[in-house]
Enzyme design. Structure first.
Site, PDB file in Angstrom:
ATOM      1  N   ARG A 103      28.552 -36.741 -75.462  1.00 33.75           N
ATOM      2  CA  ARG A 103      29.946 -36.392 -75.756  1.00 33.75           C
ATOM      3  C   ARG A 103      30.037 -35.390 -76.907  1.00 33.75           C
ATOM      4  O   ARG A 103      30.906 -34.503 -76.900  1.00 33.75           O
ATOM      5  CB  ARG A 103      30.730 -37.663 -76.094  1.00 33.75           C
ATOM      6  CG  ARG A 103      32.224 -37.462 -76.314  1.00 33.75           C
ATOM      7  CD  ARG A 103      32.920 -38.817 -76.385  1.00 33.75           C
ATOM      8  NE  ARG A 103      34.352 -38.685 -76.567  1.00 33.75           N
ATOM      9  CZ  ARG A 103      35.000 -38.959 -77.701  1.00 33.75           C
ATOM     10  NH1 ARG A 103      34.329 -39.361 -78.771  1.00 33.75           N
ATOM     11  NH2 ARG A 103      36.313 -38.839 -77.779  1.00 33.75           N
ATOM     12  N   HIS A 112      32.179 -32.010 -76.765  1.00 34.71           N
ATOM     13  CA  HIS A 112      33.243 -31.725 -77.730  1.00 34.71           C
ATOM     14  C   HIS A 112      32.922 -30.499 -78.574  1.00 34.71           C
ATOM     15  O   HIS A 112      33.834 -29.862 -79.104  1.00 34.71           O
ATOM     16  CB  HIS A 112      33.487 -32.947 -78.616  1.00 34.71           C
ATOM     17  CG  HIS A 112      34.359 -33.976 -77.962  1.00 34.71           C
ATOM     18  ND1 HIS A 112      35.380 -34.621 -78.627  1.00 34.71           N
ATOM     19  CD2 HIS A 112      34.376 -34.463 -76.698  1.00 34.71           C
ATOM     20  CE1 HIS A 112      35.989 -35.452 -77.801  1.00 34.71           C
ATOM     21  NE2 HIS A 112      35.383 -35.374 -76.623  1.00 34.71           N
ATOM     22  N   ASN A 141      38.838 -36.624 -81.769  1.00 34.59           N
ATOM     23  CA  ASN A 141      37.591 -36.896 -82.488  1.00 34.59           C
ATOM     24  C   ASN A 141      37.693 -37.982 -83.542  1.00 34.59           C
ATOM     25  O   ASN A 141      36.726 -38.712 -83.781  1.00 34.59           O
ATOM     26  CB  ASN A 141      37.092 -35.613 -83.177  1.00 34.59           C
ATOM     27  CG  ASN A 141      36.606 -34.565 -82.192  1.00 34.59           C
ATOM     28  OD1 ASN A 141      36.143 -34.884 -81.114  1.00 34.59           O
ATOM     29  ND2 ASN A 141      36.710 -33.298 -82.579  1.00 34.59           N
ATOM     30  N   HIS A 160      31.068 -40.187 -67.515  1.00 34.54           N
ATOM     31  CA  HIS A 160      31.692 -41.468 -67.817  1.00 34.54           C
ATOM     32  C   HIS A 160      31.009 -42.628 -67.095  1.00 34.54           C
ATOM     33  O   HIS A 160      31.527 -43.745 -67.099  1.00 34.54           O
ATOM     34  CB  HIS A 160      33.183 -41.425 -67.466  1.00 34.54           C
ATOM     35  CG  HIS A 160      34.002 -40.637 -68.438  1.00 34.54           C
ATOM     36  ND1 HIS A 160      35.353 -40.418 -68.298  1.00 34.54           N
ATOM     37  CD2 HIS A 160      33.648 -40.002 -69.590  1.00 34.54           C
ATOM     38  CE1 HIS A 160      35.792 -39.690 -69.310  1.00 34.54           C
ATOM     39  NE2 HIS A 160      34.779 -39.409 -70.093  1.00 34.54           N
TER      40      HIS A 160
END
Length: 318
Positions: free
Chosen positions: A57, A61, A89, A188
């Site tokens: 992740r 990001h 975040n 996911h």
């Protein structure tokens, strides 16, 4: 003709960017870098399987906010505001300590050679592998930014409330197609999410398995502010294995986030539904498309050549 020329120009620019990155970038300058990164990641994931999802992740990001430049790693200072306080975040991104451990290891091997942006890209790959997923050659040669953008972190990272058209547009803005978006959503299949991200789905949506929702409600009360940070697995079937169960869960209406389930049952999901069904039945196809999408994502606006810097510490500029 103008449209065709524009498309050709974009392809040329993409090819030019990709050509500047190479899996063999450190073959001479720091031949032990990849092994060092893998060692630290493998140990971290062995200690806590969730860390694999957190490192994956972090790369996502990073890349979705001003490109794959390690801007997400920059900490706030008295004179600098980074991205870690952005809504997607804050109290959510994890794994910076592992990245710091990796940086210390590679700095001991090859001082100021390996960028934090490349460490993020390789750590994401090694995390997937550590949890049983596919491997791939990571193009390398990114450099680190000297800036970050709180505003872009708030605007460019897709929230769990997005519908299909929102998701398609968001990923298209980064040069990623529908197949890339659905394949990357398969990340996911590992990791967890906070109650505040799926509360509305539990209590207000109908395309959700009642038993699945009922079990989650015990740990995610209806009142906002109550249990907001309580966690649930994004993939209830095999939460620490990188596999295709995420897509099978969608078929059973057990997608945790609104932005997950809409890929199969949401309005306008015709283009994404067939991909969900294919990935649910053909894990090799999911693995193939996920790898392609990860390489494309890692090519979003990297700094190369003389741009940026090689940070001595990933959390601050030199």
């Amino acid at each position: 003709m103008a449209s065709s020329l524009s498309a050709l120009l974009l392809l040329c620019l993409a090819a030019s960017t990709s050509a500047q990155l190479s899996p063999k970038f450190y073959a001479t300058s720091c031949p032990g870098a990849l092994a060092a990164i893998k060692s630290v990641v493998t140990a971290a994931v062995a200690r806590e399987a969730r860390m694999g999802a957190s490192l994956l992740r972090l790369h996502f990001h990073d890349c979705f906010v001003q490109g794959c430049d390690a801007s997400v790693l920059l900490s706030d200072t008295a004179t600098f505001t980074g991205e870690q306080g952005a809504n997607p975040n804050v109290a959510s991104i994890r794994g910076m300590g592992v990245i710091d451990d990796i940086k210390a290891r590679v700095e001991a091997l090859c001082p100021q050679i390996v960028s934090c942006a490349d460490i993020l890209a390789v750590a994401a790959r090694d995390s997937v592998v550590a949890l049983g997923g596919p491997s791939w050659n990571v193009p390398l040669g990114r450099r680190d930014s000297t800036s970050a953008s709180l505003a872009l972190a708030n605007s460019d990272l897709p929230p769990p409330s997005f519908n299909v058209s929102n998701l398609i547009s968001n990923f298209a803005a980064k040069g990623l197609g529908v197949t890339d978006m659905v394949a990357l959503s398969g990340a996911h299949t590992i990791g967890q999410s906070q109650c505040k991200n799926f509360r509305n789905r539990l209590y207000n949506e109908t395309d959700i398995d009642s038993g699945f929702a009922g079990a989650l409600k015990a740990n995610c009360p209806r009142p906002t502010g109550s249990g907001d940070a309580n966690l649930a697995a994004l993939d209830t079937t095999s939460p620490t294995s990188f596999d295709n169960a995420y897509y099978q869960n969608l078929q059973s209406q057990k997608g945790l986030l609104h932005s997950d389930q809409v890929l199969l049952t949401g309005a306008g999901s015709r283009r994404t539904r067939s991909l969900v069904q294919t990935y649910a039945s053909t894990p090799s196809r999911f693995s193939r498309d996920f790898v392609v999408a990860m390489v494309k994502m890692g090519n979003i606006s990297p700094l190369t050549g003389a741009q940026g810097q090689i940070r001595l510490s990933c959390s601050r500029v030199n």
